[in-house]
Design a protein around this motif. Sequence first.
Motif, PDB file in Angstrom:
ATOM      1  N   SER A   1       2.499  15.781 -13.728  1.00  0.00           N
ATOM      2  CA  SER A   1       1.701  15.402 -14.902  1.00  0.00           C
ATOM      3  C   SER A   1       2.581  15.128 -16.121  1.00  0.00           C
ATOM      4  CB  SER A   1       0.677  16.496 -15.221  1.00  0.00           C
ATOM      5  OG  SER A   1       1.335  17.726 -15.476  1.00  0.00           O
ATOM      6  N   ALA A   2       3.735  15.805 -16.219  1.00  0.00           N
ATOM      7  CA  ALA A   2       4.622  15.572 -17.360  1.00  0.00           C
ATOM      8  C   ALA A   2       5.185  14.154 -17.322  1.00  0.00           C
ATOM      9  CB  ALA A   2       5.760  16.593 -17.362  1.00  0.00           C
ATOM     10  N   SER A   3       5.575  13.708 -16.132  1.00  0.00           N
ATOM     11  CA  SER A   3       6.087  12.339 -15.984  1.00  0.00           C
ATOM     12  C   SER A   3       4.998  11.315 -16.279  1.00  0.00           C
ATOM     13  CB  SER A   3       6.635  12.143 -14.567  1.00  0.00           C
ATOM     14  OG  SER A   3       7.009  10.799 -14.350  1.00  0.00           O
ATOM     15  N   ALA A   4       3.797  11.571 -15.768  1.00  0.00           N
ATOM     16  CA  ALA A   4       2.673  10.663 -16.022  1.00  0.00           C
ATOM     17  C   ALA A   4       2.352  10.609 -17.507  1.00  0.00           C
ATOM     18  CB  ALA A   4       1.452  11.116 -15.230  1.00  0.00           C
ATOM     19  N   ARG A   5       2.397  11.766 -18.163  1.00  0.00           N
ATOM     20  CA  ARG A   5       2.089  11.809 -19.598  1.00  0.00           C
ATOM     21  C   ARG A   5       3.156  11.057 -20.396  1.00  0.00           C
ATOM     22  NH1 ARG A   5       1.135  16.658 -19.683  1.00  0.00           N
ATOM     23  NH2 ARG A   5       3.171  17.481 -20.271  1.00  0.00           N
TER      24      ARG A   5
ATOM     25  N   ALA B   1       0.820  -1.220   0.000  1.00  0.00           N
ATOM     26  CA  ALA B   1       0.000   0.000   0.000  1.00  0.00           C
ATOM     27  C   ALA B   1       0.850   1.264   0.000  1.00  0.00           C
ATOM     28  CB  ALA B   1      -0.936  -0.013   1.219  1.00  0.00           C
ATOM     29  N   ASP B   2       1.960   1.252   0.749  1.00  0.00           N
ATOM     30  CA  ASP B   2       2.819   2.438   0.808  1.00  0.00           C
ATOM     31  C   ASP B   2       3.376   2.777  -0.570  1.00  0.00           C
ATOM     32  OD1 ASP B   2       2.358   2.524   3.521  1.00  0.00           O
ATOM     33  OD2 ASP B   2       4.265   1.595   4.078  1.00  0.00           O
ATOM     34  N   ALA B   3       3.891   1.751  -1.258  1.00  0.00           N
ATOM     35  CA  ALA B   3       4.470   1.979  -2.586  1.00  0.00           C
ATOM     36  C   ALA B   3       3.401   2.387  -3.588  1.00  0.00           C
ATOM     37  CB  ALA B   3       5.194   0.718  -3.057  1.00  0.00           C
ATOM     38  N   LEU B   4       2.208   1.800  -3.469  1.00  0.00           N
ATOM     39  CA  LEU B   4       1.107   2.140  -4.373  1.00  0.00           C
ATOM     40  C   LEU B   4       0.703   3.593  -4.197  1.00  0.00           C
ATOM     41  CD1 LEU B   4      -1.063   1.333  -6.417  1.00  0.00           C
ATOM     42  CD2 LEU B   4      -2.425   0.409  -4.517  1.00  0.00           C
ATOM     43  N   ALA B   5       0.509   4.011  -2.948  1.00  0.00           N
ATOM     44  CA  ALA B   5       0.119   5.402  -2.684  1.00  0.00           C
ATOM     45  C   ALA B   5       1.199   6.374  -3.145  1.00  0.00           C
ATOM     46  CB  ALA B   5      -0.155   5.585  -1.192  1.00  0.00           C
ATOM     47  N   ALA B   6       2.452   6.011  -2.899  1.00  0.00           N
ATOM     48  CA  ALA B   6       3.551   6.914  -3.258  1.00  0.00           C
ATOM     49  C   ALA B   6       3.639   7.109  -4.764  1.00  0.00           C
ATOM     50  CB  ALA B   6       4.868   6.363  -2.715  1.00  0.00           C
ATOM     51  N   GLN B   7       3.524   6.017  -5.537  1.00  0.00           N
ATOM     52  CA  GLN B   7       3.669   6.144  -6.990  1.00  0.00           C
ATOM     53  C   GLN B   7       2.460   6.834  -7.620  1.00  0.00           C
ATOM     54  OE1 GLN B   7       6.480   5.484  -8.833  1.00  0.00           O
ATOM     55  NE2 GLN B   7       5.304   6.606 -10.376  1.00  0.00           N
ATOM     56  N   VAL B   8       1.261   6.537  -7.132  1.00  0.00           N
ATOM     57  CA  VAL B   8       0.088   7.259  -7.632  1.00  0.00           C
ATOM     58  C   VAL B   8       0.252   8.749  -7.349  1.00  0.00           C
ATOM     59  CG1 VAL B   8      -2.405   7.606  -7.392  1.00  0.00           C
ATOM     60  CG2 VAL B   8      -1.478   5.286  -7.437  1.00  0.00           C
ATOM     61  N   GLY B   9       0.687   9.075  -6.133  1.00  0.00           N
ATOM     62  CA  GLY B   9       0.892  10.468  -5.761  1.00  0.00           C
ATOM     63  C   GLY B   9       1.933  11.154  -6.623  1.00  0.00           C
ATOM     64  N   ARG B  10       3.036  10.443  -6.940  1.00  0.00           N
ATOM     65  CA  ARG B  10       4.076  11.040  -7.779  1.00  0.00           C
ATOM     66  C   ARG B  10       3.526  11.394  -9.156  1.00  0.00           C
ATOM     67  NH1 ARG B  10       7.863   7.857  -4.788  1.00  0.00           N
ATOM     68  NH2 ARG B  10       7.409   5.961  -5.980  1.00  0.00           N
ATOM     69  N   TRP B  11       2.755  10.480  -9.739  1.00  0.00           N
ATOM     70  CA  TRP B  11       2.218  10.749 -11.067  1.00  0.00           C
ATOM     71  C   TRP B  11       1.138  11.831 -11.039  1.00  0.00           C
ATOM     72  CZ3 TRP B  11       2.311   4.914 -12.572  1.00  0.00           C
ATOM     73  CH2 TRP B  11       3.467   4.647 -13.319  1.00  0.00           C
ATOM     74  N   LEU B  12       0.358  11.897  -9.972  1.00  0.00           N
ATOM     75  CA  LEU B  12      -0.641  12.972  -9.873  1.00  0.00           C
ATOM     76  C   LEU B  12       0.026  14.327  -9.685  1.00  0.00           C
ATOM     77  CD1 LEU B  12      -3.480  11.368  -7.696  1.00  0.00           C
ATOM     78  CD2 LEU B  12      -3.316  11.506 -10.195  1.00  0.00           C
ATOM     79  N   ASP B  13       1.182  14.339  -8.976  1.00  0.00           N
ATOM     80  CA  ASP B  13       1.906  15.599  -8.745  1.00  0.00           C
ATOM     81  C   ASP B  13       2.696  16.041  -9.978  1.00  0.00           C
ATOM     82  OD1 ASP B  13       1.081  16.047  -6.126  1.00  0.00           O
ATOM     83  OD2 ASP B  13       2.648  14.764  -5.293  1.00  0.00           O
TER      84      ASP B  13
END
Length: 418
Positions: free
Chosen positions: A386-390, A372-384
Amino acid sequence: MARFLYSLVFILCLPLILARLLYRAWRAPAYARRWPERFAVGGDLRPGGIWVHAVSVGESIAAAPMVRALLRRYPQLPVTVTCMTPTGSEQIRKLFGEQVGHAYLPYDLPWLQRRLIRRLQPRIAIIMETELWPNMVAECGRAGVPVVLANGRLSERSARGYQRVSWLVRPMFAALDWLAVQSAPEAERFMALGAQQHALTVTGSIKFDLKPSAAVLQGAAGWRNQWGGRSVWIAASTHAGEDEVVLQAHRQLLAQHPQALLILVPRHPERFDGVARLVQQAGLSLVRRSAGVQPGMSDQVLLGDSMGELMQFYACADVAFVGGSLIPGGGHNYLEPAALGLPVLSGPHRFNFLEISDLLENAGALVEIADADALAAQVGRWLDDSASARAAGEAGQAVVKANQGALERLLEGIGRLL
């Protein structure tokens, strides 16, 4: 002799199989319906054409582009699609309506398969992925019906399981007229189990040929407009043992993104009510898709308790986690979110889609997480970011486009046998 022993064991186990069916009917009432079809009686069969077998939901979705192409190429040939589960049945009717015939595949006993083939009189039998049954294949051979394994996949784990009953499955694999398999490693595994090299072609996965429809994209855009500008992530095709991890991750994510919305889509419909209770026990506000209302700004979880809308749910999200991978389930179709340009998350258990997930991971489109920690952290990184997520999403789309063409190769091979 091998099939005789197999059929004898099947008969001896039939009371247990029926007891399990009763239990499943108690859990999911749809299993209580259409029992005669499991004994090759009834069903909407369209004789004299193409028979496609897709065990359940995932295989039905994977088969859809192929079935539509066959309907276009051979309008004079009726198509009948069989499956094994009520959810698969519902998906088939949702995908094709009355364009195709449909029934459950009967139990794998020689006289039941013989009865189905006699009623159906197919010109070809196309089996999706790995849903192979010894008597089904043998009875097709007896009736002179060519059998194709389409989009064949075989993980190392499944291959080891087959090896334990190689006395039974080697004749079955050897009897297949053509195997269109997804990758070279899988081709080697099929040949080690008896498949003939001259009857085997590496076509790639037809799942790469997925093209989200305009209606799906339009519907998703309408939903997002109603949700405001909030961040959205999806946990799709989750299994028991994963929902708790996902909800824990969402609680952590809400600390940094208080307006984030989680779309939670359990894999099996009989779990919808139980997962709804888990959401409430986690102290999160919930709206169910089946209620027919859109989530408000105070709702933190949208439970995707409907059938046939997974692609539209994916199209609403900014980030996707694909379930069946935090528990030893082997993962599910990573290409659906990748085709939509979403960055993808997976647990470590992705053996059912190893080659596909490795392609996405090596391209930077997929990140593996373990808790759960890793899941929350990576989702948060991509939400923060947007260029990396894109960039991750575009890398996934590039992988999908670079590997397209398997459907055309599959159709050409089927055409040679028709």
